[in-house]
Design a protein around this motif. Sequence first.
Motif, PDB file in Angstrom:
ATOM      1  N   GLY A   1      -9.560  10.271  -3.554  1.00  0.00           N
ATOM      2  CA  GLY A   1     -10.492  10.576  -2.476  1.00  0.00           C
ATOM      3  C   GLY A   1     -10.467   9.522  -1.385  1.00  0.00           C
ATOM      4  N   SER A   2      -9.319   8.881  -1.232  1.00  0.00           N
ATOM      5  CA  SER A   2      -9.155   7.789  -0.267  1.00  0.00           C
ATOM      6  C   SER A   2      -8.155   8.235   0.792  1.00  0.00           C
ATOM      7  CB  SER A   2      -8.679   6.524  -0.993  1.00  0.00           C
ATOM      8  OG  SER A   2      -8.595   5.431  -0.106  1.00  0.00           O
ATOM      9  N   ASP A   3      -8.672   8.748   1.890  1.00  0.00           N
ATOM     10  CA  ASP A   3      -7.847   9.400   2.910  1.00  0.00           C
ATOM     11  C   ASP A   3      -7.422   8.400   3.977  1.00  0.00           C
ATOM     12  OD1 ASP A   3      -6.576  11.221   4.477  1.00  0.00           O
ATOM     13  OD2 ASP A   3      -8.375  12.316   5.097  1.00  0.00           O
ATOM     14  N   VAL A   4      -6.110   8.165   4.053  1.00  0.00           N
ATOM     15  CA  VAL A   4      -5.567   7.287   5.093  1.00  0.00           C
ATOM     16  C   VAL A   4      -5.468   8.081   6.389  1.00  0.00           C
ATOM     17  CG1 VAL A   4      -3.587   5.928   5.849  1.00  0.00           C
ATOM     18  CG2 VAL A   4      -4.318   5.850   3.447  1.00  0.00           C
ATOM     19  N   ARG A   5      -6.081   7.567   7.434  1.00  0.00           N
ATOM     20  CA  ARG A   5      -6.095   8.264   8.716  1.00  0.00           C
ATOM     21  C   ARG A   5      -5.166   7.639   9.755  1.00  0.00           C
ATOM     22  NH1 ARG A   5     -10.396  11.861   9.453  1.00  0.00           N
ATOM     23  NH2 ARG A   5     -10.580  12.970   7.474  1.00  0.00           N
ATOM     24  N   ARG A   6      -4.828   6.359   9.579  1.00  0.00           N
ATOM     25  CA  ARG A   6      -4.019   5.707  10.609  1.00  0.00           C
ATOM     26  C   ARG A   6      -3.228   4.569   9.996  1.00  0.00           C
ATOM     27  NH1 ARG A   6      -4.813   1.657  14.768  1.00  0.00           N
ATOM     28  NH2 ARG A   6      -6.883   1.176  13.925  1.00  0.00           N
ATOM     29  N   MET A   7      -2.000   4.436  10.458  1.00  0.00           N
ATOM     30  CA  MET A   7      -1.163   3.312  10.071  1.00  0.00           C
ATOM     31  C   MET A   7      -1.412   2.162  11.048  1.00  0.00           C
ATOM     32  SD  MET A   7       1.437   2.997   7.759  1.00  0.00           S
ATOM     33  CE  MET A   7       2.239   4.596   7.765  1.00  0.00           C
TER      34      MET A   7
ATOM     35  N   ARG B   1       5.802  -3.879  13.432  1.00  0.00           N
ATOM     36  CA  ARG B   1       5.725  -4.046  11.982  1.00  0.00           C
ATOM     37  C   ARG B   1       4.453  -3.397  11.450  1.00  0.00           C
ATOM     38  NH1 ARG B   1       8.346  -6.697   8.167  1.00  0.00           N
ATOM     39  NH2 ARG B   1       7.232  -7.049   6.203  1.00  0.00           N
ATOM     40  N   ALA B   2       4.591  -2.640  10.339  1.00  0.00           N
ATOM     41  CA  ALA B   2       3.434  -2.069   9.653  1.00  0.00           C
ATOM     42  C   ALA B   2       2.747  -3.158   8.848  1.00  0.00           C
ATOM     43  CB  ALA B   2       3.884  -0.933   8.735  1.00  0.00           C
TER      44      ALA B   2
ATOM     45  N   ILE C   1       0.859  -1.183   0.000  1.00  0.00           N
ATOM     46  CA  ILE C   1       0.000   0.000   0.000  1.00  0.00           C
ATOM     47  C   ILE C   1       0.892   1.228   0.000  1.00  0.00           C
ATOM     48  CG2 ILE C   1      -1.569   1.408   1.386  1.00  0.00           C
ATOM     49  CD1 ILE C   1      -3.015  -1.109   2.201  1.00  0.00           C
ATOM     50  N   VAL C   2       0.676   2.123  -0.955  1.00  0.00           N
ATOM     51  CA  VAL C   2       1.377   3.400  -1.032  1.00  0.00           C
ATOM     52  C   VAL C   2       0.417   4.489  -0.588  1.00  0.00           C
ATOM     53  CG1 VAL C   2       2.555   5.055  -2.521  1.00  0.00           C
ATOM     54  CG2 VAL C   2       2.849   2.594  -2.908  1.00  0.00           C
TER      55      VAL C   2
ATOM     56  N   VAL D   1       4.111  -1.113   3.611  1.00  0.00           N
ATOM     57  CA  VAL D   1       3.463   0.188   3.459  1.00  0.00           C
ATOM     58  C   VAL D   1       4.524   1.221   3.102  1.00  0.00           C
ATOM     59  CG1 VAL D   1       2.086   1.991   4.549  1.00  0.00           C
ATOM     60  CG2 VAL D   1       1.676  -0.413   5.141  1.00  0.00           C
ATOM     61  N   VAL D   2       4.241   2.045   2.099  1.00  0.00           N
ATOM     62  CA  VAL D   2       5.133   3.125   1.694  1.00  0.00           C
ATOM     63  C   VAL D   2       4.414   4.444   1.954  1.00  0.00           C
ATOM     64  CG1 VAL D   2       6.405   4.209  -0.194  1.00  0.00           C
ATOM     65  CG2 VAL D   2       6.219   1.709  -0.083  1.00  0.00           C
ATOM     66  N   ALA D   3       5.011   5.299   2.778  1.00  0.00           N
ATOM     67  CA  ALA D   3       4.419   6.598   3.105  1.00  0.00           C
ATOM     68  C   ALA D   3       5.053   7.672   2.239  1.00  0.00           C
ATOM     69  CB  ALA D   3       4.618   6.913   4.580  1.00  0.00           C
ATOM     70  N   ALA D   4       4.313   8.132   1.240  1.00  0.00           N
ATOM     71  CA  ALA D   4       4.758   9.246   0.400  1.00  0.00           C
ATOM     72  C   ALA D   4       4.060  10.502   0.901  1.00  0.00           C
ATOM     73  CB  ALA D   4       4.425   8.969  -1.062  1.00  0.00           C
ATOM     74  N   THR D   5       4.313  10.824   2.152  1.00  0.00           N
ATOM     75  CA  THR D   5       3.615  11.895   2.844  1.00  0.00           C
ATOM     76  C   THR D   5       4.611  12.800   3.554  1.00  0.00           C
ATOM     77  OG1 THR D   5       3.432  10.609   4.890  1.00  0.00           O
ATOM     78  CG2 THR D   5       1.649  10.361   3.298  1.00  0.00           C
ATOM     79  N   ASP D   6       4.123  13.928   3.991  1.00  0.00           N
ATOM     80  CA  ASP D   6       4.906  14.818   4.843  1.00  0.00           C
ATOM     81  C   ASP D   6       5.314  14.062   6.111  1.00  0.00           C
ATOM     82  OD1 ASP D   6       5.425  17.910   5.658  1.00  0.00           O
ATOM     83  OD2 ASP D   6       4.614  16.799   7.369  1.00  0.00           O
ATOM     84  N   LEU D   7       6.572  14.220   6.530  1.00  0.00           N
ATOM     85  CA  LEU D   7       7.080  13.469   7.676  1.00  0.00           C
ATOM     86  C   LEU D   7       6.313  13.761   8.958  1.00  0.00           C
ATOM     87  CD1 LEU D   7      10.988  13.356   7.491  1.00  0.00           C
ATOM     88  CD2 LEU D   7       9.349  11.504   7.154  1.00  0.00           C
ATOM     89  N   HIS D   8       5.986  15.017   9.168  1.00  0.00           N
ATOM     90  CA  HIS D   8       5.294  15.369  10.405  1.00  0.00           C
ATOM     91  C   HIS D   8       3.862  14.867  10.390  1.00  0.00           C
ATOM     92  CE1 HIS D   8       8.197  17.990  12.659  1.00  0.00           C
ATOM     93  NE2 HIS D   8       8.813  17.866  11.500  1.00  0.00           N
ATOM     94  N   HIS D   9       3.242  14.841   9.225  1.00  0.00           N
ATOM     95  CA  HIS D   9       1.907  14.240   9.118  1.00  0.00           C
ATOM     96  C   HIS D   9       1.996  12.745   9.412  1.00  0.00           C
ATOM     97  CE1 HIS D   9      -2.011  13.085   7.710  1.00  0.00           C
ATOM     98  NE2 HIS D   9      -1.522  12.421   6.680  1.00  0.00           N
ATOM     99  N   LEU D  10       3.014  12.090   8.896  1.00  0.00           N
ATOM    100  CA  LEU D  10       3.207  10.676   9.169  1.00  0.00           C
ATOM    101  C   LEU D  10       3.362  10.419  10.663  1.00  0.00           C
ATOM    102  CD1 LEU D  10       3.853   7.713   8.360  1.00  0.00           C
ATOM    103  CD2 LEU D  10       6.232   8.440   8.015  1.00  0.00           C
ATOM    104  N   GLU D  11       4.201  11.219  11.319  1.00  0.00           N
ATOM    105  CA  GLU D  11       4.475  11.001  12.728  1.00  0.00           C
ATOM    106  C   GLU D  11       3.300  11.398  13.616  1.00  0.00           C
ATOM    107  OE1 GLU D  11       9.314  11.726  12.555  1.00  0.00           O
ATOM    108  OE2 GLU D  11       8.006  13.243  13.427  1.00  0.00           O
ATOM    109  N   ALA D  12       2.797  12.617  13.406  1.00  0.00           N
ATOM    110  CA  ALA D  12       1.786  13.158  14.316  1.00  0.00           C
ATOM    111  C   ALA D  12       0.414  12.534  14.112  1.00  0.00           C
ATOM    112  CB  ALA D  12       1.691  14.676  14.134  1.00  0.00           C
TER     113      ALA D  12
END
Length: 509
Positions: A245-251, A257-258, A5-6, A274-285
């Motif tokens: 229009g598919s918003d990931v809200r939580r890992m 392990r993800a 999942i990306v 899982v590959v996070a192509a997102t802002d780092l702070h959005h990923l963390e927070a």
Amino acid sequence: MSHVIVIGGGVSGLATAALLAADGHDVELHEARDQLGGRAGTWEKDGFRFDTGPSWYLMPEVFEHFFALLGTSADEQLDLVALDPAYRVYSEGHPPFDVVSGRAQAVALFESIEAGAGAKIDRYLDAAEHAYHLSVDHFLYDGYQNLSGLRHPAVLRSAPQLVPSLSRSLARHVDARFTDTRLRQVLGYPAVFLGGTPYTVPALYQLMSHLDLNDGVLYPQGGMYTFVAALERLARERGVRVHLGSDVRRMLVSDGRAHGVELADGTTHDADLVVAATDLHHLEADLLGGASTGRRRERTPSSGALLLLLGVRGEVPQLAHHTLLFTADWQQNFDAITRAGGHIPDPASLYVCAASQTDPSVAPTGDTNLFVLVPAPANPESGAGGIDRGGDEEIERTADRVIAQIAQWCDIPDLAERIVVRRTITPQDFATDLRTWQGNALGMAHTLRQSALLRDRNTVPGIDGLYRVGADVTPGIGLPMCLISAEIVTKLVRGETAPGRIGALRSAL
């Protein structure tokens, strides 16, 4: 074959999805918005079409290598043309001049502005070219899972030049060689496109001057978004399932392990990787609930940006495809943007792209589309932009000042009266629409502490099966860097940690 999942459909997410699918994996991509591209977006109104992000096509060999991995080429996917001039410069208090790519042209230009500068720029570009090839061959395609790449003989031989270039700023490096402000600005401005300033970016990034002065500037007809469209096409052709229009809200993470994601609609989706192509702070927070994914949390974002998308009736020959306006108080201009509580100075150093000078498809016949980028403080409380003066009052007043500055400096006295389409985009919009930390426009800045092996890595300490890709992580900011970042993740998924490019994808063997 793994189910991957990306998260995020920007350039890095699309590129990673395409490479992993071509390498035999089952890939799904989830994009929260209804448009792919992330920062490299597009917007259209009344026959005017604008790229809303990257507008410089540099490092063509990186694009070519990426396309080759997918069994195609830039010629097959894009209609590239070389820009002549590469760009035009309006430096406050001086007549404009054009920068034409090519070593001989650069030498002649610099000598015409400052006696003796021709020989100096020749030597400068020799060093820039060496630094560029050293970086491509040994630094950029390295995920730094180990330090073997730094022990390569070519790197060790270059250490006497490399170490000083990391310990001083680009501005200090340039100012020691050239006296005329205009020449210093031409060599220093690429720092802005790296998310920093000439005073914060290491001198190693003199390599950027190899790209525009030696190598040349290209443009894909139809706009830079045609590259995003090519990525989407290549990804889908290789089986990537794209969900808009598919918003990931939580890992979903268990036992270190993800193993999937939870969407905003409450559904969960399992994955092997899982590959996070997102802002780092959005990923963390947000996605990881406050967990840190790096060795430190003190990061420096790039500046923000005030963007103006202007549809202008009639032609504007005073502007080239790329035009740069530089203020005389160069350092004060950057200080105003980067200090705490900063502001956009008046006048401001800024960039204008008039793509319709090259590409008639982006504006009605005989008209001009202008993309204006004004570096601004990364401040999500700056106010929102809008369409046809629909932004916050202070934002629209600032836009008026910028338009007046372009009109005055570039001798276009009726510019404001000829604008028929107008949109403003602000750091607040970047934070809201793209979830960038503090509304930054480009990613994590290329400071010394955020370059090469000191930049956040593509793996996540303590969480197996989770990879990061994009402008915030290795190797950095820009379309070519996002493609390289995607390739690094593909190598890591394979279990390959050695530096260097992928020779071939498994599906092509």
